[in-house]
Design an enzyme around this catalytic site. Structure first.
Site, short mmCIF file in Angstrom:
data_model
loop_
_atom_site.label_atom_id
_atom_site.label_comp_id
_atom_site.label_asym_id
_atom_site.label_seq_id
_atom_site.Cartn_x
_atom_site.Cartn_y
_atom_site.Cartn_z
N SER A 146 -25.40 0.04 -7.53
CA SER A 146 -24.04 0.16 -6.97
C SER A 146 -23.08 -0.19 -7.89
O SER A 146 -22.58 0.07 -8.90
CB SER A 146 -24.10 -0.48 -5.61
OG SER A 146 -23.58 0.28 -4.60
N LYS A 198 -3.48 -3.47 15.14
CA LYS A 198 -3.76 -5.02 14.58
C LYS A 198 -4.99 -5.62 15.54
O LYS A 198 -4.95 -5.41 16.73
CB LYS A 198 -2.68 -5.79 14.81
CG LYS A 198 -2.79 -7.08 14.40
CD LYS A 198 -2.73 -7.06 12.73
CE LYS A 198 -3.01 -8.53 12.10
NZ LYS A 198 -3.09 -8.37 10.74
#
Length: 298
Positions: A146, A198
């Protein structure tokens, strides 16, 4: 609550890491956060730490730079439990080797499951920009997964130990919904926030479909950067990376060379010996040999 805070930090990151290693990290942190403690021997068995031997060294005129463990831009998050490598710290070590007139070649000694996305592309570009100054060889011994693979494809060559594996090309993140655990503990937490989105990823509530879709789009954005960088570094098409290169799985050394994910197979000793007098050079592609020849004439 230290491990609970680390667990929340892990959940806020996008990761390019082998999923088995990632599961080990998250499971370990969850157990620690719940109050379960491990002895040093148990911790060593669950998540391997870096050893004191993992330091940059010189073999003649060759600089051998370890690139090991979990990768992150700054390692304060994970270093106390899993060791690892800082992208920023490694960049400084790499730059010093490039600038050192006594260093004639650089070998990246790689054994990493990958790590966080933040900082990886900058390091890959940094290594790529140093091509031509001196040979840069990434030697995988034994895992280059990865984010580690994302980084090391920038080297002039990628050489694998006979038993090594590379791949795990992809990006993921985790969201732990702890609302049931809080309810069981008699805690009802209320989120008060300004801004439409948020707090949408707060761990004490389920992800909404909209929040899940946003995180998926962000993961796909980083995945496209990942694939594009590999394609550029390895000189292949984006479609070749997406349709091959393991498609998120790890591949063996033989498969990696066949798919142009790597340039050759050899032991680390053989790779180092290539820059000595009696080197027995491993079999490599013509493209790799030409890159080394150009680098050596600078």
């Amino acid at each position: 609550m230290r491990y609970a805070h680390i667990l929340m930090a892990v959940a806020s990151e996008y990761w390019a890491i082998d999923e088995d290693k990632f599961d080990q990290i998250v499971s370990f942190l969850a157990l620690q956060a719940s109050g379960e403690k491990f002895s040093s021997e148990e911790l060593q068995a669950r998540i391997s730490r870096q050893t004191e031997r993992d330091v940059a060294r010189r073999e003649g005129a060759v600089a051998v730079l370890p690139f090991r463990g979990v990768l992150a831009n700054r390692m304060s998050l994970m270093s106390d439990i899993s060791g690892g490598t800082s992208y920023e710290g490694f960049a400084r070590t790499f730059d010093a080797a490039v600038s050192d007139p006594e260093v004639k070649a650089i070998i990246l000694d790689v054994d990493s499951p990958g790590g966080v996305v933040s900082g990886v592309d900058e390091l890959s570009q940094r290594i790529f920009s140093a091509r031509g100054k001196k040979p840069i060889i990434a030697h995988v011994n034994s895992t280059g997964a990865s984010a580690a693979y994302w980084t090391i494809t920038a080297a002039d060559e990628v050489i694998l130990n006979p038993s090594a594996e590379v791949g795990s090309i992809g990006v993921m993140m985790v969201h732990d919904d702890i609302s049931a655990a809080l309810e069981k503990a008699g805690v009802k937490r209320t989120l008060i926030a300004a801004g439409k989105f948020k707090g949408e990823g707060a761990p004490f509530q389920q992800l909404s479909d909209e929040a899940r879709e946003f995180r998926l789009q962000r993961a796909e954005f980083y995945y496209d950067k990942f694939v594009g960088r590999i394609a550029s570094n390895r000189g292949v098409s984006v479609s070749a990376v997406k349709s091959g290169f393991g498609q998120g799985r790890m591949v063996t050394a033989e498969e990696a060379v066949a798919q142009k994910m790597a340039d050759g197979i050899a032991t680390l000793e053989q790779t180092i010996a290539r820059f000595g007098v009696s080197a027995a050079k491993p079999s490599r592609s013509n493209f790799a040999r030409e890159r080394e020849k150009r680098a050596m004439t600078i």
